[in-house]
Motif scaffolding. Structure first.
Motif, short mmCIF file in Angstrom:
data_model
loop_
_atom_site.label_atom_id
_atom_site.label_comp_id
_atom_site.label_asym_id
_atom_site.label_seq_id
_atom_site.Cartn_x
_atom_site.Cartn_y
_atom_site.Cartn_z
N THR A 100 1.05 -1.32 0.09
CA THR A 100 -0.28 -0.05 0.09
C THR A 100 0.66 0.96 0.05
OG1 THR A 100 -0.25 0.02 2.34
CG2 THR A 100 -2.07 -1.26 1.42
N MET A 101 2.00 0.97 0.53
CA MET A 101 2.40 2.27 0.39
C MET A 101 3.93 2.26 -0.92
SD MET A 101 6.20 3.37 3.21
CE MET A 101 7.15 1.54 2.73
N GLY A 102 3.46 1.68 -1.27
CA GLY A 102 4.27 1.86 -2.50
C GLY A 102 3.26 2.51 -4.05
N ILE A 103 1.68 1.35 -3.97
CA ILE A 103 0.77 2.01 -3.98
C ILE A 103 0.66 3.81 -3.83
CG2 ILE A 103 -1.78 2.41 -4.13
CD1 ILE A 103 -1.70 -0.70 -3.92
N ALA A 104 1.33 4.26 -2.57
CA ALA A 104 0.71 5.95 -2.30
C ALA A 104 2.04 6.37 -2.66
CB ALA A 104 0.61 5.83 -1.00
N ILE A 105 3.07 6.22 -2.99
CA ILE A 105 4.49 6.89 -3.39
C ILE A 105 4.31 6.40 -4.40
CG2 ILE A 105 6.94 6.12 -3.73
CD1 ILE A 105 7.14 5.09 -1.22
N VAL A 106 3.70 6.22 -5.46
CA VAL A 106 3.51 5.89 -6.94
C VAL A 106 2.47 7.07 -7.78
CG1 VAL A 106 2.62 4.75 -9.09
CG2 VAL A 106 4.48 3.51 -7.67
N GLY A 107 2.10 6.88 -6.86
CA GLY A 107 0.52 8.32 -6.60
C GLY A 107 1.56 9.59 -6.16
N ALA A 108 2.03 9.83 -5.38
CA ALA A 108 2.49 10.86 -5.44
C ALA A 108 3.50 11.80 -6.11
CB ALA A 108 3.44 10.61 -3.63
N VAL A 109 4.25 10.40 -6.67
CA VAL A 109 4.82 10.77 -7.91
C VAL A 109 4.45 11.68 -9.11
CG1 VAL A 109 6.89 9.85 -9.92
CG2 VAL A 109 6.90 9.00 -7.31
N MET A 110 3.21 11.16 -9.70
CA MET A 110 2.46 11.42 -10.50
C MET A 110 2.02 12.89 -10.82
SD MET A 110 -0.17 7.98 -11.04
CE MET A 110 -0.79 8.98 -12.55
N ILE A 111 1.43 12.80 -8.84
CA ILE A 111 1.13 14.50 -8.82
C ILE A 111 2.76 15.37 -8.90
CG2 ILE A 111 0.18 15.91 -6.86
CD1 ILE A 111 -0.17 13.46 -5.76
N GLY A 112 3.65 14.51 -8.36
CA GLY A 112 4.53 15.61 -9.09
C GLY A 112 5.09 16.10 -10.39
N TRP A 113 4.34 15.23 -10.95
CA TRP A 113 5.06 14.94 -12.59
C TRP A 113 3.90 15.68 -12.95
CZ3 TRP A 113 8.39 12.78 -16.22
CH2 TRP A 113 8.52 12.94 -16.96
N GLY A 114 2.37 15.45 -13.11
CA GLY A 114 1.43 16.50 -13.32
C GLY A 114 1.65 17.74 -12.92
N ASP A 115 1.64 18.16 -11.80
CA ASP A 115 2.40 19.70 -10.92
C ASP A 115 3.57 20.53 -12.23
OD1 ASP A 115 1.16 20.04 -9.03
OD2 ASP A 115 1.92 19.59 -7.60
N LEU A 116 4.79 19.19 -13.44
CA LEU A 116 5.32 19.55 -13.77
C LEU A 116 4.30 20.97 -15.06
CD1 LEU A 116 7.98 16.74 -14.44
CD2 LEU A 116 8.56 19.56 -13.73
N GLY A 117 3.57 20.32 -15.62
CA GLY A 117 2.34 21.19 -16.50
C GLY A 117 2.30 22.03 -16.54
N HIS A 118 1.53 22.28 -15.01
CA HIS A 118 1.29 23.85 -14.19
C HIS A 118 2.80 24.56 -13.93
CE1 HIS A 118 -2.57 22.53 -12.71
NE2 HIS A 118 -2.18 22.08 -12.86
N SER A 119 4.16 24.53 -13.28
CA SER A 119 4.61 25.56 -12.56
C SER A 119 6.06 24.80 -12.18
CB SER A 119 4.75 26.57 -12.53
OG SER A 119 4.80 26.35 -11.28
N ALA A 120 7.50 25.44 -12.40
CA ALA A 120 8.31 24.35 -11.98
C ALA A 120 8.39 24.85 -10.43
CB ALA A 120 10.11 24.60 -12.20
N ALA A 121 7.69 26.05 -9.84
CA ALA A 121 7.39 26.10 -9.03
C ALA A 121 6.19 25.28 -8.08
CB ALA A 121 6.98 27.52 -8.16
N ALA A 122 6.05 24.71 -8.58
CA ALA A 122 4.51 23.89 -8.29
C ALA A 122 5.37 22.71 -7.74
CB ALA A 122 3.57 23.19 -9.16
#
Length: 314
Positions: free
Chosen positions: A128-150
């Protein structure tokens, strides 16, 4: 008092608690004050609001040993660090990204417990920890589309999780020695002192803010604190793990409020990553809530431990 004697259905106060804590990120977004100033006045005003209640238990202050006093102060340092980091993250990234990353708190507690207290874990918990960590990485990847500051905001939010876990680890070792009112007051007041010193060092302006900002300072001290008061009251009827399910409610509530009050949207990567984080934390907490089978001796007594590491601070 047990669960069958509770005066109202458990869902009502828990819902109010989730709504109250969900407003925390919104208030920060509405403010133009520095994160350290927001954190300082939240802790200072919360301490003042607790003073009338704490006065009833003032005799307990005499029972605080030098060692426990140092631990209470250190707990306040971690709490101050948590608020500064998290409030700062909201200046860079969206409410949804920041609050969903905060939902990683139980999993960070698991890692900390393993290294600090040699607590054992299971394969399912690691999954379950692995699932959540993958999700957190995806959030960060998605934020790259907003701005580097995100991305900076996401990192600050994650660091704030580490800080709050440190606060909780200290709390679980000493909170049973006092009432939760005394513990909360000492930690909040310590955090406010640390933040006053920090703001003096960085020369952040402590006065001169418009009435709107002072209103936000006060709202931060009152509304999210209502959530903590409700949760403390609920501990008379349910275990801490049940209350910790509100960790899953805050990102949802904050995201909905941010959509209507701040006009914030979500990318596909953020939605997918957020769902993975919430699923991972949900399965983790659900697993913690199911007790392992126990073979009873004739005179054995069953005690249900409270998992203090999972309690939420916002």
């Amino acid at each position: 008092m047990n669960q069958h004697q509770r005066p109202i259905p458990i869902g009502l106060p828990l819902t109010i608690s989730i709504i109250a804590i969900s407003f925390s990120a919104i208030f920060v977004k509405w403010s133009d004050a520095p994160a350290s100033i927001l954190s300082m006045y939240r802790m200072l005003f919360a301490s003042l609001l607790l003073t009338p209640v704490v006065w009833r238990y003032r005799h307990e202050f005499r029972r605080i040993s030098p060692k426990n006093g140092a631990l209470l102060f250190l707990s306040g340092v971690f709490l101050a660090l948590h608020f500064v980091l998290w409030f700062s993250s909201l200046k860079y990234t969206t409410v949804a990204s920041s609050t969903i990353i905060l939902a990683l708190q139980p999993l960070v507690s698991l890692i900390g417990g393993f290294f600090l207290f040699k607590e054992r874990t299971t394969t399912s918990a690691l999954a379950t920890m692995g699932i959540a960590i993958v999700g957190a990485v995806m959030i960060g990847w998605g934020d790259l589309g907003h701005s580097a500051a995100a991305i900076k905001g996401d990192i600050l939010s994650f660091l704030s999780v580490i800080a709050v876990v440190g606060y909780l680890f200290i709390g679980q070792t000493i909170i049973k020695q006092f009432t939760h009112w005394i513990y909360s007051f000492c930690v909040f007041f310590s955090a406010s002192i640390v933040l006053v010193v920090y703001n003096l060092v960085i020369q952040a302006p402590m006065t001169g803010y418009p009435a709107k900002e002072w209103g936000i300072f006060l709202l931060l001290a009152i509304v999210p604190t209502v959530s903590h008061v409700i949760n403390n009251w609920l501990l008379n009827y349910v275990n801490a793990t049940t209350i910790s399910m509100s960790i899953l409610g805050e990102p949802v509530g904050s995201t909905i409020l941010a959509y209507f009050l701040l006009g914030e949207g979500l990318s596909g990567w953020q939605i997918s990553g957020g769902l993975l984080v919430l699923l991972g934390v949900f399965f983790f907490i659900s697993k913690k809530q199911r007790p392992a089978p126990v073979e009873l001796e004739p005179d054995a007594a069953i005690l249900e431990p409270q998992d203090s590491n999972l309690q939420k601070v916002q």
